[in-house]
Design a protein around this motif. Sequence first.
Motif, PDB file in Angstrom:
ATOM      1  N   LEU A 246      42.408  24.781  71.200  1.00  0.00           N
ATOM      2  CA  LEU A 246      43.503  24.469  70.284  1.00  0.00           C
ATOM      3  C   LEU A 246      44.675  25.403  70.534  1.00  0.00           C
ATOM      4  N   SER A 247      45.146  25.426  71.766  1.00  0.00           N
ATOM      5  CA  SER A 247      46.265  26.303  72.101  1.00  0.00           C
ATOM      6  C   SER A 247      47.593  25.723  71.659  1.00  0.00           C
ATOM      7  N   THR A 248      47.658  24.411  71.419  1.00  0.00           N
ATOM      8  CA  THR A 248      48.907  23.764  71.045  1.00  0.00           C
ATOM      9  C   THR A 248      48.663  22.841  69.855  1.00  0.00           C
ATOM     10  N   VAL A 249      49.744  22.464  69.184  1.00  0.00           N
ATOM     11  CA  VAL A 249      49.606  21.539  68.056  1.00  0.00           C
ATOM     12  C   VAL A 249      49.181  20.168  68.544  1.00  0.00           C
ATOM     13  N   GLY A 250      49.550  19.802  69.766  1.00  0.00           N
ATOM     14  CA  GLY A 250      49.122  18.526  70.319  1.00  0.00           C
ATOM     15  C   GLY A 250      47.620  18.462  70.460  1.00  0.00           C
ATOM     16  N   GLN A 251      47.024  19.521  70.995  1.00  0.00           N
ATOM     17  CA  GLN A 251      45.569  19.574  71.126  1.00  0.00           C
ATOM     18  C   GLN A 251      44.898  19.548  69.768  1.00  0.00           C
ATOM     19  N   MET A 252      45.466  20.252  68.789  1.00  0.00           N
ATOM     20  CA  MET A 252      44.883  20.264  67.454  1.00  0.00           C
ATOM     21  C   MET A 252      44.940  18.883  66.818  1.00  0.00           C
ATOM     22  N   SER A 253      46.087  18.231  66.945  1.00  0.00           N
ATOM     23  CA  SER A 253      46.233  16.904  66.359  1.00  0.00           C
ATOM     24  C   SER A 253      45.286  15.903  67.005  1.00  0.00           C
ATOM     25  N   ALA A 255      42.474  16.491  68.425  1.00  0.00           N
ATOM     26  CA  ALA A 255      41.092  16.786  68.050  1.00  0.00           C
ATOM     27  C   ALA A 255      40.803  16.431  66.600  1.00  0.00           C
ATOM     28  N   MET A 256      41.811  16.504  65.740  1.00  0.00           N
ATOM     29  CA  MET A 256      41.603  16.333  64.309  1.00  0.00           C
ATOM     30  C   MET A 256      41.797  14.893  63.845  1.00  0.00           C
ATOM     31  N   THR A 257      42.812  14.211  64.355  1.00  0.00           N
ATOM     32  CA  THR A 257      43.181  12.908  63.812  1.00  0.00           C
ATOM     33  C   THR A 257      42.129  11.811  63.992  1.00  0.00           C
TER      34      THR A 257
END
Length: 399
Positions: A246-253, A255-257
């Motif tokens: 989760l180094s970026t908000v793109g990766q977090m989104s 993974a989460m969405t």
Amino acid sequence: MAVFGPGLVVMLADTDVGSIITAGQSGVQWGYKLLLVQVILMPVLYIVQELTVRLGVFTGRGHGELIREAFGPRWAWLSAAGLGVATIGALLTEFSGVAGIGDLYGVPHAVSLPLAVAALLAVVLTGSYRRVERAAIVIGLFELAFFFVAWAARPDLAQMAHESVRMPVLNPTFEYLVAANIGAVIMPWMIFYQQSAIADKKLTVADFKLARWDTAIGAVVTQLVMAAVLIAAAASIRPHAPQASLSTVGQMSQAMTPYLGPQMGKLIFGLGVLGAGMVAAIVASLALAWGLGEVAGYKRSLEHHPLQAKWFYAVYTICVVGGAAMVGFYPNLISLNVGVQVMNALLLPLVLGFLVRLAIVTLPEAHRLKGKYKAVVIVVCAVTCAFGVLGGLGGLIWS
């Protein structure tokens, strides 16, 4: 409501893109074990920022100006240098968030970043503090979307209560994230911004009580947002992909969405990140513009027209344009989000040292730090610095 503003704005900016990434990584790597840290940091954040309220109200001077008057220009420039480093780091994280949300919707960086720059310049180049403050609050309120994200993740409350009190405090990786969370909550540009904003808004002694409430409410809200992000990550990502990067908000989104609904989840998460990044970019850039002005002596007020305070608005513009350009030309910097928060933690002894010393020597006798509360403030700041510095250095060594 006329008094409220500086505290709410700086606290909404506190939950910036780097803080969101840090909270997300905390949830994925350690579940709910860092949740209690978010709660503990509420009073710590209030204690620190309340000192800026005292100094701004009772001296009528910004942070850099007060350091220059009390300790001389060399110390003032040292504090400004720390502010500059922290501001550059903050702007990298804010514009990386804007770029990351653009990526989610297929918008290239060459479009998303200039649009963000144009919006940020339009908000500030008005010659009015109150308009900037209102715009920043409206933008920052999009962060409340993270409460929906946490609710939609359907966390296990029993597991949350169990894990939150079982912290592996001697684990170097855990300590590193503790330091990152501390650096994500107490940042140099927050201290400069709130004190300067109070002076620019011309709050008086009669406003002191309400200004403290402004700060207290903001401290609770910003830490609840951090907790919401951590809970969402712990509930939605950790059970399915505990090794997720989760180094970026793109990766977090991404993974989460899937666990929140691909369209609505992405939209809500994107609004929260954009609100966080944009308001933090305003606050960090204005903090540096104010701080340098207070040390160098140029005109520095949002009540001045841009042609009357050229250097002030020039520094703000350079910050915004330069931050976007760095992320646009060097996108690999986006992965530095958590490292920036650790850097903030390493700067704490300098930042809090100046703040506490000013509260002891420059305030009127009736409002000066003294007695038991002085001891409490010193202990809280010393312990916070120790956890931030030792945890950050320990994590860097072990990594």
